[in-house]
Every structure is written in structure tokens, then in C-alpha cells.
Design a protein around this motif. Structure first.
Motif, mmCIF file in Angstrom:
data_model
loop_
_atom_site.group_PDB
_atom_site.id
_atom_site.type_symbol
_atom_site.label_atom_id
_atom_site.label_comp_id
_atom_site.label_asym_id
_atom_site.label_seq_id
_atom_site.Cartn_x
_atom_site.Cartn_y
_atom_site.Cartn_z
ATOM 1 N N ILE A 1 21.350 -20.457 15.172
ATOM 2 C CA ILE A 1 21.614 -20.287 13.738
ATOM 3 C C ILE A 1 20.478 -19.513 13.093
ATOM 4 O O ILE A 1 20.701 -18.590 12.299
ATOM 5 C CB ILE A 1 21.838 -21.646 13.039
ATOM 6 C CG1 ILE A 1 23.150 -22.263 13.489
ATOM 7 C CG2 ILE A 1 21.826 -21.483 11.514
ATOM 8 C CD1 ILE A 1 23.342 -23.705 13.055
ATOM 9 N N GLY A 2 19.253 -19.881 13.430
ATOM 10 C CA GLY A 2 18.094 -19.165 12.892
ATOM 11 C C GLY A 2 18.098 -17.702 13.288
ATOM 12 O O GLY A 2 17.887 -16.811 12.461
ATOM 13 N N ALA A 3 18.357 -17.434 14.570
ATOM 14 C CA ALA A 3 18.402 -16.047 15.050
ATOM 15 C C ALA A 3 19.561 -15.289 14.410
ATOM 16 O O ALA A 3 19.410 -14.130 14.009
ATOM 17 C CB ALA A 3 18.520 -16.028 16.575
ATOM 18 N N GLY A 4 20.700 -15.943 14.305
ATOM 19 C CA GLY A 4 21.855 -15.310 13.675
ATOM 20 C C GLY A 4 21.618 -14.982 12.215
ATOM 21 O O GLY A 4 22.009 -13.914 11.733
ATOM 22 N N THR A 5 20.961 -15.890 11.521
ATOM 23 C CA THR A 5 20.628 -15.644 10.118
ATOM 24 C C THR A 5 19.713 -14.442 9.991
ATOM 25 O O THR A 5 19.949 -13.554 9.156
ATOM 26 C CB THR A 5 19.962 -16.885 9.499
ATOM 27 O OG1 THR A 5 20.867 -17.983 9.558
ATOM 28 C CG2 THR A 5 19.561 -16.635 8.057
ATOM 29 N N LEU A 6 18.700 -14.412 10.823
ATOM 30 C CA LEU A 6 17.751 -13.284 10.811
ATOM 31 C C LEU A 6 18.475 -11.967 11.089
ATOM 32 O O LEU A 6 18.278 -10.974 10.393
ATOM 33 C CB LEU A 6 16.656 -13.522 11.838
ATOM 34 C CG LEU A 6 15.519 -12.514 11.868
ATOM 35 C CD1 LEU A 6 14.778 -12.510 10.527
ATOM 36 C CD2 LEU A 6 14.556 -12.843 12.992
ATOM 37 N N LEU A 7 19.364 -11.984 12.062
ATOM 38 C CA LEU A 7 20.132 -10.788 12.417
ATOM 39 C C LEU A 7 21.026 -10.331 11.258
ATOM 40 O O LEU A 7 21.138 -9.140 10.981
ATOM 41 C CB LEU A 7 20.975 -11.078 13.663
ATOM 42 C CG LEU A 7 21.757 -9.924 14.269
ATOM 43 C CD1 LEU A 7 20.791 -8.840 14.763
ATOM 44 C CD2 LEU A 7 22.615 -10.431 15.417
ATOM 45 N N MET A 8 21.642 -11.279 10.555
ATOM 46 C CA MET A 8 22.558 -10.944 9.473
ATOM 47 C C MET A 8 21.861 -10.398 8.224
ATOM 48 O O MET A 8 22.433 -9.593 7.507
ATOM 49 C CB MET A 8 23.416 -12.156 9.114
ATOM 50 C CG MET A 8 24.398 -12.526 10.199
ATOM 51 S SD MET A 8 25.347 -14.000 9.784
ATOM 52 C CE MET A 8 26.524 -13.289 8.652
ATOM 53 N N VAL A 9 20.657 -10.856 7.960
ATOM 54 C CA VAL A 9 20.005 -10.449 6.717
ATOM 55 C C VAL A 9 19.090 -9.239 6.875
ATOM 56 O O VAL A 9 18.629 -8.684 5.884
ATOM 57 C CB VAL A 9 19.227 -11.608 6.054
ATOM 58 C CG1 VAL A 9 20.167 -12.736 5.684
ATOM 59 C CG2 VAL A 9 18.091 -12.105 6.926
#
Length: 137
Positions: free
Chosen positions: A128-136
Motif C-alpha cells: 500500500i505504501g509503495a502503491g501510494t508513492l507510485l500513484m502520487v
């Protein structure tokens, strides 16, 4: 049954973001939050009276009152921040950051509620943390 309620929560939360972004156009974020809160308040108390649960007020402990009030304050602060972020940012960036609450919640549950951290929950938090970073970015 909890799964279906949780899924409903996710669907309605998604709708909330989209509807809020459209509705907040030309409206100050604090006023928009207050309007949303009034609707939630009417719905919540409507459900209490519809299901005849209002007598439960008499049996709530002092500890429960304190933590429910603190939870309400946290919810209010979250909504005020969320609406301000929606007003000035893109939904596609605000929502993923907001969903970091999942990661923060799991950490707090581990620290304060002594819930067990499994390899699945740790991996999920990392993703989730990595995905959030990737999305923003």
C-alpha cells in the motif's frame, strides 16, 4: 457478513470522493464539510431511531463516551483535512494518500491494541505504501 459491509464502505467512500470533488466546486472546504456532517448526523440518528437503539444511550460507560468523543474529533479533523485537500488537489492524488490511513491504522493497532502483525499484513502495508508513492509521483 462483515465483508459485505466493508465492501459497501469502500464503494461509498469511493463515491464520496467523486461526489465531494464535484460538489466542492465554488464552496469553501469547511462549509462543505459542515454540510456533509449534517447529512451524516441526520442519517446516523435516523438509523438509531429506526432500529430503536436510542435506549442504549443510558448504558454507555464513561470510558466509551470519552473514546467515542475522541474518535469523533479525529473524524472531524480527518474530514476537514480531506475536503481541503480535495479542494486544492486532484482526487487521483488525494485519495491514495488518504488511504495511507490503512497503513497508519495497522501500525497503531500493533502499538496500542497489541494486535498481531502477520507477514501478510506487513507485506500489505508495504505494498500500500509503495502503491501510494507510485500513484502520487
Amino acid at each position: 457478513m462483515w465483508f459485505w459491509f466493508a465492501l459497501g464502505s469502500a464503494v461509498f467512500a469511493a463515491l464520496t470522493s467523486i461526489l465531494a470533488k464535484v460538489g466542492i466546486d465554488g464552496v469553501q472546504s469547511n462549509l462543505a464539510t459542515a454540510i456533509r456532517t449534517m447529512v451524516v448526523l441526520v442519517m446516523a440518528w435516523g438509523m438509531v431511531f429506526l432500529t430503536h437503539q436510542q435506549d442504549g444511550l443510558k448504558t454507555i460507560s464513561q470510558k466509551s463516551w470519552i473514546f467515542l468523543i475522541l474518535s469523533g474529533l479525529a473524524t472531524g479533523a480527518s474530514w476537514l483535512c480531506y475536503y481541503k485537500a480535495l479542494q486544492i488537489g486532484d482526487v487521483s492524488k488525494v485519495v491514495p494518500i488518504d488511504k495511507l490511513s490503512v497503513v497508519i491504522t495497522l501500525i497503531l493497532a500493533f502499538v496500542f491494541l497489541h494486535e498481531q502483525v502477520t507477514w501478510k499484513s506487513a507485506a500489505g502495508c508495504a505494498l500500500i505504501g509503495a502503491g501510494t508513492l507510485l500513484m502520487v509521483l
